[in-house]
Design an enzyme around this catalytic site. Structure first.
Site, PDB file in Angstrom:
ATOM      1  N   LYS A 124       0.812  -1.217   0.000  1.00 48.38           N
ATOM      2  CA  LYS A 124       0.000   0.000   0.000  1.00 48.38           C
ATOM      3  C   LYS A 124       0.850   1.274   0.000  1.00 48.38           C
ATOM      4  CE  LYS A 124      -3.921  -1.887   2.617  1.00 48.38           C
ATOM      5  NZ  LYS A 124      -5.013  -2.067   1.658  1.00 48.38           N
ATOM      6  N   GLU A 208      -3.843   7.543   7.374  1.00 52.72           N
ATOM      7  CA  GLU A 208      -4.690   8.322   6.469  1.00 52.72           C
ATOM      8  C   GLU A 208      -5.706   9.108   7.273  1.00 52.72           C
ATOM      9  OE1 GLU A 208      -6.679   5.682   3.781  1.00 52.72           O
ATOM     10  OE2 GLU A 208      -4.830   5.218   2.693  1.00 52.72           O
ATOM     11  N   HIS A 243     -16.554  -4.458   5.103  1.00 53.16           N
ATOM     12  CA  HIS A 243     -15.752  -4.224   3.901  1.00 53.16           C
ATOM     13  C   HIS A 243     -16.013  -5.229   2.793  1.00 53.16           C
ATOM     14  CE1 HIS A 243     -14.023  -1.204   6.283  1.00 53.16           C
ATOM     15  NE2 HIS A 243     -13.300  -2.005   7.035  1.00 53.16           N
ATOM     16  N   ARG A 308      -7.320  -7.456 -11.377  1.00 56.95           N
ATOM     17  CA  ARG A 308      -8.050  -8.641 -11.867  1.00 56.95           C
ATOM     18  C   ARG A 308      -9.445  -8.218 -12.305  1.00 56.95           C
ATOM     19  NH1 ARG A 308     -11.392  -8.563  -7.437  1.00 56.95           N
ATOM     20  NH2 ARG A 308     -10.320  -8.084  -5.508  1.00 56.95           N
TER      21      ARG A 308
HETATM   22  P1  ADP Z   1      -7.992  -3.705   2.622  1.00 57.66           P
HETATM   23  O1  ADP Z   1      -6.953  -3.791   1.530  1.00 57.66           O
HETATM   24  O2  ADP Z   1      -7.500  -4.268   3.933  1.00 57.66           O
HETATM   25  O3  ADP Z   1      -9.327  -4.211   2.212  1.00 57.66           O
HETATM   26  P2  ADP Z   1      -8.570  -0.918   2.003  1.00 57.66           P
HETATM   27  O4  ADP Z   1      -7.499   0.075   2.059  1.00 57.66           O
HETATM   28  O5  ADP Z   1      -8.983  -1.417   0.661  1.00 57.66           O
HETATM   29  O6  ADP Z   1      -8.164  -2.151   2.945  1.00 57.66           O
HETATM   30  O7  ADP Z   1      -9.840  -0.371   2.750  1.00 57.66           O
HETATM   31  C1  ADP Z   1     -10.967  -1.192   2.993  1.00 57.66           C
HETATM   32  C2  ADP Z   1     -12.207  -0.357   3.282  1.00 57.66           C
HETATM   33  O8  ADP Z   1     -11.985   0.497   4.405  1.00 57.66           O
HETATM   34  C3  ADP Z   1     -12.653   0.573   2.160  1.00 57.66           C
HETATM   35  O9  ADP Z   1     -13.506  -0.065   1.241  1.00 57.66           O
HETATM   36  C4  ADP Z   1     -13.364   1.678   2.908  1.00 57.66           C
HETATM   37  O10 ADP Z   1     -14.695   1.280   3.170  1.00 57.66           O
HETATM   38  C5  ADP Z   1     -12.611   1.761   4.219  1.00 57.66           C
HETATM   39  N1  ADP Z   1     -11.553   2.818   4.194  1.00 57.66           N
HETATM   40  C6  ADP Z   1     -10.292   2.694   3.728  1.00 57.66           C
HETATM   41  N2  ADP Z   1      -9.606   3.850   3.860  1.00 57.66           N
HETATM   42  C7  ADP Z   1     -10.439   4.734   4.445  1.00 57.66           C
HETATM   43  C8  ADP Z   1     -10.326   6.110   4.876  1.00 57.66           C
HETATM   44  N3  ADP Z   1      -9.209   6.805   4.721  1.00 57.66           N
HETATM   45  N4  ADP Z   1     -11.410   6.675   5.437  1.00 57.66           N
HETATM   46  C9  ADP Z   1     -12.560   5.977   5.615  1.00 57.66           C
HETATM   47  N5  ADP Z   1     -12.726   4.703   5.250  1.00 57.66           N
HETATM   48  C10 ADP Z   1     -11.691   4.067   4.668  1.00 57.66           C
END
Ligand code: ADP
Length: 710
Positions: A124, A208, A243, A308
């Site tokens: 990431k 973040e 999620h 994908r």
């Molecule tokens: P992972 O790879 O573990 O699934 P992600 O970075 O894709 O993690 O984030 C998963 C979910 O978390 C997103 O779909 C969103 O709903 C929430 N999310 C991620 N980053 C943020 C953020 N900065 N603020 C609010 N919600 C977030």
């Protein structure tokens, strides 16, 4: 140009996956003239994807690690079958750079991006650095190398609370925590590092800004090996649970055209930055509340790229009229993208609902069993145009505990969102399913929720509307009457056909109309409903449910808490094993019914007019259905693995205290104390595999003589 004469000729494709996505890829590959080869584990030897492929090769035992995730076995299967290419579907090996490298080494075409592009998005923090340099907007935050506690705390302060800590190496929500204030920061940091180390062997963190009401909007991109890249518009996947996406739609409601273009172009830049080839999805958070303003003013932020084909790709196919699997195969064969950006048009609105074998009213417990019925009986014109059911199963198939519990996806297309919503409601009601518990009722509540209809979307939609979506079950008098009929049918059929009236349990009485008393409860234990069923005299006492069900008329008196609330005349006819035709006060309806053993009785699960209802039948004829006052057993709710014992043997606990965690199909389920009491002993240890119904621990209720503090 045909795929067989393309720069990299394709004649046969192996699909390294199962379920609906394997079936979906087979469909397009066959249409394009390719030979299709499925692979399977022992649990899937007779699965639908195996039946549909031209050929199928066994990989190994049910465990994914020994079958669908075993790189060497998949490569060997491809070589043995003479496949030129491997389509990985989604999940399993689809984003595994090592697998892509193994395909390259074996001279097989991997239908997806190069290994380097997968690796670039795998971390990431590294991905964010690449995206920043390509001018893709990021959530304000910190993704630097330095990781000492004081520096991270200072960065969090600069970003402003609440912040989100994320493991750089993370995925699947692991190693991720919201921190509300500086006071909580250190504990959260320690916790995230621990989780990340355990899950990924890496403890680098990024921070973040935490957006409190974001929408999840993702852009479908496509690149070919000639350097062309386009976007096929966006999808809104804000309706998520833990999620996990539940509903997806395209286009994203209320998205201004200029923003659509801006997001699309940013997504193509993101893909081209990493030398992407094939189908990919760039996920963004769209700040619905616009509470965070970014220097460049964009309300959307890069989250991650999925390298994908996505589960939800059909909504994009419906609004673009393109077949994304065909695009994938053409690009893999070395051909150029079929269309340029200016040739792509967005038409109407599409929505997808994921149908899972799970019980939303029971903490989404995965369900298993044999699917007795599974069909979408609609006019064929609907099925080929506006409504699509992408399924990995058919009636007669068994749903096992080994893999993801998604059964199928229902996708609808309308001229606009309103029409699509109406189509979805109609299709969900028409689905003819029985045998396995599904989330259909939950999906129906979602798509008819006023805020979903108004497109007031954000990623916490389900959480915010919890009370509406998980409304306490509440049976109508008609539901109770239907359940009573099913119970009576069951008693009648379960009764040995004997002439000895004293052995009958179906309400037979000498020289009098038959009379039965049945007791029902809601599945959460609330409400007590009684039905007094009396056979109508006109039929004569000799006839009955058992001998001639079609003839019997019964008077049902429904009582709630002792008050009579309805009197109904009913007739019932059994059509086949699980189908009854029921006439309630002259209204004839077909209903599907089944009886499931439940802890307090038998659960009667009914589907009538597409609406599922459930009641617990408290059987007077079964001693095991009487409540246990002093001792309770805690049994495994499903097949799975014990991952944690949360108390010590001998410990006294309050009602609701979490006791054991069982994991199945990547989901954790916690069993809690059913009452105040004590855990006598555990019958299992962490790491044990358990089967549904296995007793996990011995529990003693505190009982009436234990006095609490006053
Ligand atoms: P992972 O790879 O573990 O699934 P992600 O970075 O894709 O993690 O984030 C998963 C979910 O978390 C997103 O779909 C969103 O709903 C929430 N999310 C991620 N980053 C943020 C953020 N900065 N603020 C609010 N919600 C977030």
């Amino acid at each position: 140009m045909s795929l067989a004469t393309a720069p990299r000729p394709l004649r046969a494709v192996l699909i390294a996956n199962r379920g609906e996505i394997a079936c979906r890829v087979i469909r397009t590959a066959r249409r394009l003239g390719l030979r299709t080869i499925a692979v399977y584990s022992d649990a899937d030897a007779r699965a639908r994807h195996v039946r549909e492929a031209d050929e199928a090769i066994r990989l190994g035992p049910a465990a994914a690690g020994e079958s669908y995730l075993a790189i060497d076995k998949v490569i060997a299967a491809a070589q043995r079958s003479g496949a030129d290419a491997i389509h990985p579907g989604y999940g399993f090996l689809s984003e595994n750079a090592e697998f892509v490298a193994a395909c390259d080494t074996a001279g097989l075409v991997f239908i997806g991006p190069p290994a380097s592009a997968i690796a670039a998005m795998g971390d990431k923090a590294a991905a964010k650095a690449r995206m920043a340099s390509a001018g893709v907007p990021l959530v304000p935050g910190y993704h630097g190398e330095a990781q000492d506690d004081a520096l991270l705390r200072e960065e969090a302060g600069k970003i402003g609370y609440p912040v989100l800590l994320k493991a750089s190496a993370g995925g699947g929500g692991k190693g991720m925590r919201v921190v509300e204030s500086e006071r909580e920061f250190q504990a959260a940091l320690d916790g995230c590092r621990r989780e990340s180390r355990a899950a990924f062997g890496d403890e680098r963190m990024l921070i973040e800004k935490y957006l409190t009401q974001p929408r999840h909007v993702e852009v479908q991109v496509f690149c070919d090996s000639q350097g062309n890249g386009v976007y096929l518009f966006e999808r809104d996947c804000s309706v998520q649970r833990r999620h996990q996406k539940v509903l997806e739609e395209a286009p994203a409601p209320h998205l201004p055209e200029a923003l659509r273009r801006e997001m699309g172009e940013a997504a193509v830049r993101a893909a081209q930055e990493i030398g992407y080839v094939g189908a990919g999805t760039v996920e963004f958070l769209l700040d619905a509340a616009a509470e965070t303003t970014q220097e460049n003013g964009s309300p959307f932020y890069f989250m991650e790229m999925n390298t994908r084909l996505q589960v939800e790709h059909p909504v994009t196919e419906m609004i673009s009229g393109e077949d994304l699997v065909e695009w994938q195969l053409r690009v893999a064969a070395g051909l150029a993208l079929p269309k340029a950006q200016s040739e792509l048009k967005l038409t109407g609105h599409a929505i997808e609902a994921r149908l899972y074998a799970e019980d939303p009213d029971n903490d989404f417990l995965p369900a298993t069993g044999k699917l007795l019925r599974f069909a979408l009986p609609l006019e064929s014109a609907d099925l080929h145009g506006r409504i699509r059911l992408d399924s990995g199963v058919e009636a007669g198939d068994t749903v096992t505990m080994h893999y993801d519990p998604m059964l199928a996806k229902l996708i609808v297309h309308g001229e606009d969102r309103g029409q699509a919503l109406a189509e979805m409601a109609r299709a969900l009601a028409a689905l003819d399913i029985s045998g396995v518990t599904t989330n259909r009722r939950f999906l129906q509540r979602l798509v008819t929720h006023p805020d979903f209809i108004a497109a007031e979307l954000n990623t916490r939609f389900i959480e915010h509307h919890h009370d509406d979506l998980f409304a306490a079950p509440h049976a109508t008098d008609a539901d109770i009457a239907r359940a009573a009929l099913v119970a009576m049918e069951h008693l009648a059929n379960g009764t040995p056909r004997t002439d000895d009236p004293w052995q009958r349990s179906d309400g037979w009485r000498l020289n009098a109309p038959r009379r039965l008393r049945l007791v029902f409860q809601e599945t959460d234990g609330s409400g007590t409903y009684e039905v007094i069923a009396t056979q109508a005299l006109t039929q004569g006492p000799a006839q009955g449910l058992t001998q001639e069900p079609a003839q019997a008329t019964w008077q049902l008196q429904v009582q709630r808490e002792g008050e009579v609330t309805s009197r109904l005349a009913v007739q019932c006819q059994r059509l086949d094993n699980d189908t009854l035709a029921l006439t309630l006060n002259g209204h004839r309806q077909r209903l599907f019914a089944r009886l499931d053993p439940a802890s307090e009785g038998d659960a009667i699960v009914l589907t009538a007019a597409g609406q599922e209802s459930r009641l617990i039948w408290r059987r007077a004829d079964r001693a095991d259905h009487l409540p246990q006052e002093t001792e309770a057993k805690l049994t495994a709710p499903m097949h799975g693995t014990v991952v944690a014992l949360l108390v010590e043997p001998g410990q006294t606990v309050e009602k609701g205290t979490p006791l054991v965690v069982v994991e199945a199909m990547k989901m954790e389920h916690t069993l809690s104390a059913p009452a105040d009491g004590a855990v006598e002993a555990f019958h299992v240890a962490v790491g044990d595999a358990v089967a549904q119904g296995d007793e996990l621990l011995a529990f003693t209720n505190a009982g009436a003589d234990t006095k609490g503090d006053s």
